[in-house]
Design a protein around this motif. Structure first.
Motif, PDB file in Angstrom:
ATOM      1  N   LEU A  70      -4.530 -10.280 -11.548  1.00 27.06           N
ATOM      2  CA  LEU A  70      -3.860 -10.148 -10.253  1.00 27.06           C
ATOM      3  C   LEU A  70      -4.707  -9.336  -9.283  1.00 27.06           C
ATOM      4  O   LEU A  70      -5.392  -8.393  -9.679  1.00 27.06           O
ATOM      5  N   ASN A  76      -2.822  -8.203   6.875  1.00 26.50           N
ATOM      6  CA  ASN A  76      -3.961  -8.384   7.788  1.00 26.50           C
ATOM      7  C   ASN A  76      -4.797  -9.604   7.457  1.00 26.50           C
ATOM      8  O   ASN A  76      -5.627 -10.032   8.264  1.00 26.50           O
ATOM      9  N   ASN A 140     -12.254  -2.921  -7.274  1.00 32.53           N
ATOM     10  CA  ASN A 140     -11.127  -3.705  -6.782  1.00 32.53           C
ATOM     11  C   ASN A 140     -11.646  -4.533  -5.607  1.00 32.53           C
ATOM     12  O   ASN A 140     -12.421  -4.036  -4.787  1.00 32.53           O
ATOM     13  N   VAL A 142     -11.374  -5.458  -2.492  1.00 35.08           N
ATOM     14  CA  VAL A 142     -10.770  -5.179  -1.195  1.00 35.08           C
ATOM     15  C   VAL A 142     -11.673  -5.707  -0.076  1.00 35.08           C
ATOM     16  O   VAL A 142     -11.270  -6.559   0.714  1.00 35.08           O
ATOM     17  N   ARG A 143     -12.926  -5.226  -0.035  1.00 34.23           N
ATOM     18  CA  ARG A 143     -13.863  -5.787   0.948  1.00 34.23           C
ATOM     19  C   ARG A 143     -14.094  -7.271   0.654  1.00 34.23           C
ATOM     20  O   ARG A 143     -14.331  -8.067   1.550  1.00 34.23           O
ATOM     21  N   ASP A 148      -9.855  -9.038   7.164  1.00 34.93           N
ATOM     22  CA  ASP A 148      -9.024  -9.741   8.145  1.00 34.93           C
ATOM     23  C   ASP A 148      -9.275 -11.253   8.095  1.00 34.93           C
ATOM     24  O   ASP A 148     -10.433 -11.700   8.133  1.00 34.93           O
TER      25      ASP A 148
ATOM     26  N   SER B  44       2.303  -1.304   6.394  1.00 31.28           N
ATOM     27  CA  SER B  44       2.107  -2.708   6.007  1.00 31.28           C
ATOM     28  C   SER B  44       1.180  -2.775   4.791  1.00 31.28           C
ATOM     29  O   SER B  44       1.193  -3.753   4.053  1.00 31.28           O
ATOM     30  N   LYS B  45       0.409  -1.735   4.614  1.00 32.72           N
ATOM     31  CA  LYS B  45      -0.460  -1.606   3.424  1.00 32.72           C
ATOM     32  C   LYS B  45      -0.852  -0.141   3.288  1.00 32.72           C
ATOM     33  O   LYS B  45      -0.916   0.589   4.276  1.00 32.72           O
ATOM     34  N   ASP B  66     -21.261   5.082  -4.577  1.00 33.79           N
ATOM     35  CA  ASP B  66     -22.161   5.206  -3.421  1.00 33.79           C
ATOM     36  C   ASP B  66     -21.485   4.784  -2.116  1.00 33.79           C
ATOM     37  O   ASP B  66     -22.047   4.948  -1.033  1.00 33.79           O
ATOM     38  N   ARG B  67     -20.306   4.232  -2.230  1.00 27.99           N
ATOM     39  CA  ARG B  67     -19.471   3.992  -1.051  1.00 27.99           C
ATOM     40  C   ARG B  67     -18.029   4.084  -1.532  1.00 27.99           C
ATOM     41  O   ARG B  67     -17.774   4.019  -2.738  1.00 27.99           O
ATOM     42  N   PRO B  68     -17.058   4.228  -0.624  1.00 26.33           N
ATOM     43  CA  PRO B  68     -15.697   4.469  -1.090  1.00 26.33           C
ATOM     44  C   PRO B  68     -15.195   3.353  -2.007  1.00 26.33           C
ATOM     45  O   PRO B  68     -15.359   2.165  -1.702  1.00 26.33           O
ATOM     46  N   LEU B  69     -14.612   3.728  -3.131  1.00 28.04           N
ATOM     47  CA  LEU B  69     -13.935   2.779  -4.012  1.00 28.04           C
ATOM     48  C   LEU B  69     -12.541   2.567  -3.426  1.00 28.04           C
ATOM     49  O   LEU B  69     -11.729   3.489  -3.401  1.00 28.04           O
ATOM     50  N   LEU B  70     -12.279   1.364  -2.940  1.00 20.86           N
ATOM     51  CA  LEU B  70     -11.010   1.070  -2.274  1.00 20.86           C
ATOM     52  C   LEU B  70     -10.094   0.256  -3.178  1.00 20.86           C
ATOM     53  O   LEU B  70     -10.559  -0.596  -3.936  1.00 20.86           O
ATOM     54  N   PHE B  71      -8.806   0.522  -3.100  1.00 16.61           N
ATOM     55  CA  PHE B  71      -7.818  -0.373  -3.707  1.00 16.61           C
ATOM     56  C   PHE B  71      -6.556  -0.341  -2.858  1.00 16.61           C
ATOM     57  O   PHE B  71      -6.426   0.499  -1.957  1.00 16.61           O
ATOM     58  N   LEU B  72      -5.652  -1.288  -3.114  1.00 18.60           N
ATOM     59  CA  LEU B  72      -4.493  -1.489  -2.240  1.00 18.60           C
ATOM     60  C   LEU B  72      -3.180  -1.259  -2.982  1.00 18.60           C
ATOM     61  O   LEU B  72      -3.051  -1.613  -4.158  1.00 18.60           O
ATOM     62  N   LYS B 109      -9.605  -1.437  14.500  1.00 17.11           N
ATOM     63  CA  LYS B 109     -10.621  -2.258  13.831  1.00 17.11           C
ATOM     64  C   LYS B 109     -11.986  -1.789  14.318  1.00 17.11           C
ATOM     65  O   LYS B 109     -12.147  -1.479  15.501  1.00 17.11           O
ATOM     66  N   ASN B 140      -8.513  -5.688 -11.206  1.00 14.51           N
ATOM     67  CA  ASN B 140      -7.982  -5.031 -10.017  1.00 14.51           C
ATOM     68  C   ASN B 140      -6.738  -4.258 -10.450  1.00 14.51           C
ATOM     69  O   ASN B 140      -5.939  -4.751 -11.252  1.00 14.51           O
ATOM     70  N   GLU B 196     -15.278   2.980   7.425  1.00 18.23           N
ATOM     71  CA  GLU B 196     -15.594   1.977   6.397  1.00 18.23           C
ATOM     72  C   GLU B 196     -14.470   0.942   6.271  1.00 18.23           C
ATOM     73  O   GLU B 196     -14.717  -0.270   6.250  1.00 18.23           O
ATOM     74  N   TYR B 200     -13.838  -3.738   7.725  1.00 20.87           N
ATOM     75  CA  TYR B 200     -13.388  -4.952   7.028  1.00 20.87           C
ATOM     76  C   TYR B 200     -11.983  -5.399   7.429  1.00 20.87           C
ATOM     77  O   TYR B 200     -11.676  -6.580   7.394  1.00 20.87           O
ATOM     78  N   MET B 201     -11.117  -4.442   7.722  1.00 19.53           N
ATOM     79  CA  MET B 201      -9.722  -4.808   7.949  1.00 19.53           C
ATOM     80  C   MET B 201      -9.110  -4.000   9.083  1.00 19.53           C
ATOM     81  O   MET B 201      -9.511  -2.867   9.340  1.00 19.53           O
ATOM     82  N   THR B 202      -8.140  -4.616   9.742  1.00 16.80           N
ATOM     83  CA  THR B 202      -7.394  -3.951  10.792  1.00 16.80           C
ATOM     84  C   THR B 202      -6.345  -3.043  10.158  1.00 16.80           C
ATOM     85  O   THR B 202      -5.610  -3.474   9.273  1.00 16.80           O
TER      86      THR B 202
END
Lengths: 245, 245
Positions: A70, A76, A140, A142-143, A148, B44-45, B66-72, B109, B140, B196, B200-202
């Motif tokens: 998942l 967005n 994860n 995300v990018r 968007d 919204s997220k 080396d860059r932010p590890l993002l998850f939602l 954005k 994920n 960052e 990628y996203m609004t």
């Protein structure tokens, strides 16, 4: 029945019945070109499934998962039929992925497989647009998956009876057939997915489950025209713009 | 200024000013116990950051990214101050994680670092509740991080001037101090994260960026009382229920 959400010439948002590019609402009939076709729902989240077709897992050298893989896309990411989707700049590999989308009709938690279709409003087409450069570098996606516009959806919300168990799932890029599989080859079925997802999270009306893509995904170039087709639902068409980095 | 969103005794949702457990709205003052305190925003997220403190990356044997590890996390994860959060049943390890939350104030954005604070409404407390059993098994972190109630938030939205650059970020479990670090030890700063993410996203008004947790995360048991404290913001308190499997 096939329905489409649209903004009428007066600017009001309506749900009409879709008949081959014509939209009926009350006693009026609009041509598709007369109105703004919107995504068929307003998801609070899109729950996506990775590697849900054996042949697609194979094409990237991935094992078939023992339970659904998942991942999430936020609101967005929603883009509509007929739109131009601007993709991230400066990437080597941006892909289309044809998917059957499941639109949820009512709030749902801990739904048994046997009851799962009761919470489904219908099916739609989804393009799970993917930015492989980042997807392959991050823990994860995300990018890679939640930028968007990464989820063109629609235009039709088809009631489940319109969509056969072996419905074809196809994509075309610039008119050329690129993916051609069927829902019956999914590893995890729609009821299995809904049962698994709702064992962890509540699905809301309008949420979308994107059920995974079959083999044949491919790279997009600036200006490409993409069609996602699900038998019984119809065709989702959009173009892509890839800005120079 | 510190504000809190609440449902007043008549059932109306209001934003009041928060003064040590008292809420002022118009010419009325409510005790915290008289009203339902709600999450301070309706995201919204929630865009979360993993491994943003060196000492926390170390405690699980992870490299510093080396860059932010993002998850939602989706809107289904929001829980409020004073609530009892029901966690997934049958898991060995469910953890609290104290975090500084950034609440977005306007649609954003491609925001430059230098302008990032212009889109911030303020700061809040977040508990990034984590289900390690599933997190450690999945590509994920959806079952691991995005289950219902996985993001208690609030109660206060503090304007940025209330929160020092070296604000303490702490957690307590059953009254015992468990995490005690400071925002100044983040690897990626709030402006760097916003720049960052918005490349990628609004981000929408009410969206939350959860900026990562320091070392000292720990396991929760049924009935535990958790407090997340951010200096200048205040204390987020909730309990957890872990049903028997």
């Amino acid at each position: 029945m096939r329905r489409v959400r649209f903004r009428d010439p007066a600017g009001a948002v309506r749900y009409g019945e879709w008949n081959d590019g014509q939209i009926e609402f009350g006693d009026r009939t609009f041509d598709e070109d007369e109105v703004d076709v919107l995504a068929p729902c307003e998801p609070s989240k899109i729950v996506c499934v990775g590697r849900n077709y054996v042949a697609h897992a194979d094409e990237f050298g991935n094992d078939v998962p023992d339970r659904p893989l998942l991942f999430l896309k936020g609101p967005n990411t929603v883009a509509s039929h007929g739109s131009e989707v601007t993709l991230p700049a400066g990437k080597d590999r941006l892909d289309f992925e044809a998917e059957l989308g499941v639109v949820i009709g009512e709030q749902a938690k801990d739904v048994a497989e046997a009851d799962a279709m009761d919470v489904v409003a219908g099916f739609t087409c989804v393009n799970d647009l993917s930015n492989r450069d980042d997807q392959n570098r991050e823990t994860n996606w995300v990018r890679g998956k939640a930028f968007d516009g990464a989820a063109p959806i629609g235009p039709v919300l088809a009631s489940p009876d319109e969509v056969p168990e072996d419905a074809a799932v196809r994509s075309y890029c610039n008119g050329e057939l690129r993916q051609d599989s069927t829902r019956s080859l999914m590893i995890f079925s729609v009821p299995e997915l809904i049962a698994e997802i709702t064992s962890y999270m509540t699905l809301e009306p309008g949420d979308v489950v994107a059920t995974g893509t079959p083999e044949g995904v491919g790279k997009l170039e600036d200006g490409d025209e993409v069609v996602i087709e699900v038998e019984g639902v119809g065709r989702l068409e959009h173009t892509v713009e890839i800005p120079s980095a």
